[in-house]
Design an enzyme around this catalytic site. Structure first.
Site, PDB file in Angstrom:
ATOM      1  CG  ASP A 144      -1.767   1.197   1.397  1.00 60.25           C
ATOM      2  OD1 ASP A 144      -2.954   1.041   0.782  1.00 60.25           O
ATOM      3  OD2 ASP A 144      -1.549   2.467   1.759  1.00 60.25           O
ATOM      4  CE1 TYR A 200       0.664   7.780   2.834  1.00 64.01           C
ATOM      5  CE2 TYR A 200       0.740   5.386   1.880  1.00 64.01           C
ATOM      6  CZ  TYR A 200       0.085   6.266   2.587  1.00 64.01           C
ATOM      7  OH  TYR A 200      -1.259   5.960   2.867  1.00 64.01           O
ATOM      8  CE  LYS A 206      -3.688   4.700   0.173  1.00 61.02           C
ATOM      9  NZ  LYS A 206      -2.360   4.541   0.587  1.00 61.02           N
ATOM     10  CG  HIS A 243      -4.697   9.479   0.256  1.00 66.46           C
ATOM     11  ND1 HIS A 243      -3.306   9.491  -0.163  1.00 66.46           N
ATOM     12  CD2 HIS A 243      -4.880   9.223   1.330  1.00 66.46           C
ATOM     13  CE1 HIS A 243      -2.809   9.121   1.289  1.00 66.46           C
ATOM     14  NE2 HIS A 243      -3.690   8.848   1.997  1.00 66.46           N
TER      15      HIS A 243
END
Ligand code: A2P
Length: 329
Positions: free
Chosen positions: A46, A51, A80, A113
């Site tokens: 994921d 990130y 996302k 997201h």
């Protein structure tokens, strides 16, 4: 051995019930962690542009795929549409950027997201107003964004589409307004924030739920501190009931927390960059929680939201922002 427990999505695709979460890991950490995770048997990864690690993950995946150590169809990759790109015209270019970074032709699951949209400056920094609050784009139109998400499936850029951080009402609204129903809602879920209503609603409507922060996301403390937030977050792995159950089974508190989640058909994505803990988090199938233990864990609910987006100062002014700071300390 690869994780061989799956949940079946509404479109008949299969998602491994445990994946590796990758928020808050540096490039270097994540490359080693993804290597260790694949060695340990993880196939579900994921990630998200937010990130900042898609390129690093892509490098590891390419090494494994080029070496013939794994086949693309064995992997389950989730990424996302970030909150800064939550607008219809940004959907296609944004997934294409993620695919280029991940060095993949398609992802398995593409999620919106967050239900809200935030604004950035031309240099990519967050746009702030005079009060130092984040500027939000109140024109968010989830149905219009979803229409573009649906096109990605037809284009073969993702196998499935879903959402993240959506409330019951937001999922319901999409379900009434779609050709392809969202297959997944990824939300915070753990013993202290069980969100039973939301999960029951999603499951009754064939929307698989993924639990982020299943272990209480200890790493968020650093993130909160950087945003100037002072908060004493609970340590889920230190809850006496969880520890007692772990001892009774010769397992760790983390394993109990994960098993409790997946036993209800909810997918868990514990994050770790440590090879031993990664292995441990997948080694949860050799014990069974009793009905009494499940009842004890269910009774722990405290409505404590750990990831409440308070680090995005001002985001609560967005009309689609549905979290309140429920942290009571
Ligand atoms: P680390 O990466 O050093 O293992 P969450 O998935 O809820 O966000 O929680 C992730 C946090 O929990 C990270 O700080 C991670 O640290 C830690 N963690 C992950 N797995 C375990 C485990 N089995 N035991 C203890 N801590 C863990």
């Amino acid at each position: 051995m690869a994780c061989n427990k799956f949940v079946t999505l509404s479109n008949d695709e299969k998602m491994p019930i445990i994946g590796i979460g990758t928020w808050q890991a540096s490039d270097e950490e994540i490359e080693t962690a993804i290597d260790s995770a694949l060695e340990a048997g993880y196939r579900h990864i994921d990630t998200a542009p937010v990130y900042g690690n898609e390129q690093a993950i892509g490098r590891v995946l390419k090494r494994w795929l080029d070496a013939g150590k794994i086949k693309r169809e064995e992997l389950y990759i989730v990424t996302k549409l970030p909150p800064i790109s939550n607008r219809p015209h940004e959907v296609e270019p944004t997934i294409k950027k993620s695919l280029a970074d991940l060095q993949l032709d398609y992802v398995d699951m593409y999620l919106i997201h967050t239900p809200f949209t935030i604004c950035i400056n031309p240099d990519g920094s967050f746009k702030m107003d005079e009060e130092g609050l984040m500027e939000v784009d109140k024109s968010t139109n989830l149905a219009a964004t979803w229409l573009e998400m649906e096109k990605l499936v037809a284009q073969g850029l993702t196998k499935s589409i879903g959402v993240s951080n959506f409330s019951k009402e937001q999922v319901e609204r999409l379900l009434k307004n779609c050709k392809i129903p969202p297959a997944n809602n990824q939300v915070e879920h753990h013993v202290y924030l069980q969100q039973r209503d939301l999960i029951d609603f999603c499951q009754a409507n064939n929307v698989v739920v993924t639990a982020y922060s299943p272990l209480g996301s200890k790493g968020i403390a650093k993130f909160n501190a950087q945003a100037g937030l002072k908060r004493d977050l609970p340590d889920l792995m230190d809850i006496p009931e969880v520890k007692d159950i772990a001892v009774a089974h010769g397992k760790t508190p983390a394993q109990v927390l994960i098993r409790w989640i997946i036993d209800t058909g909810v997918v868990a994505i514990p994050k770790s960059t440590n090879a031993a803990r990664l292995k441990q988090n997948l080694d949860v199938f050799d014990f069974q929680l009793s009905a009494d233990e499940v009842a004890k864990l269910c009774a722990l609910d405290k409505n404590i939201r750990i990831c409440d987006f308070a680090f995005f100062h001002g985001v609560e002014r967005h009309p689609e922002f549905t979290f309140k700071n429920q942290y009571t300390n």
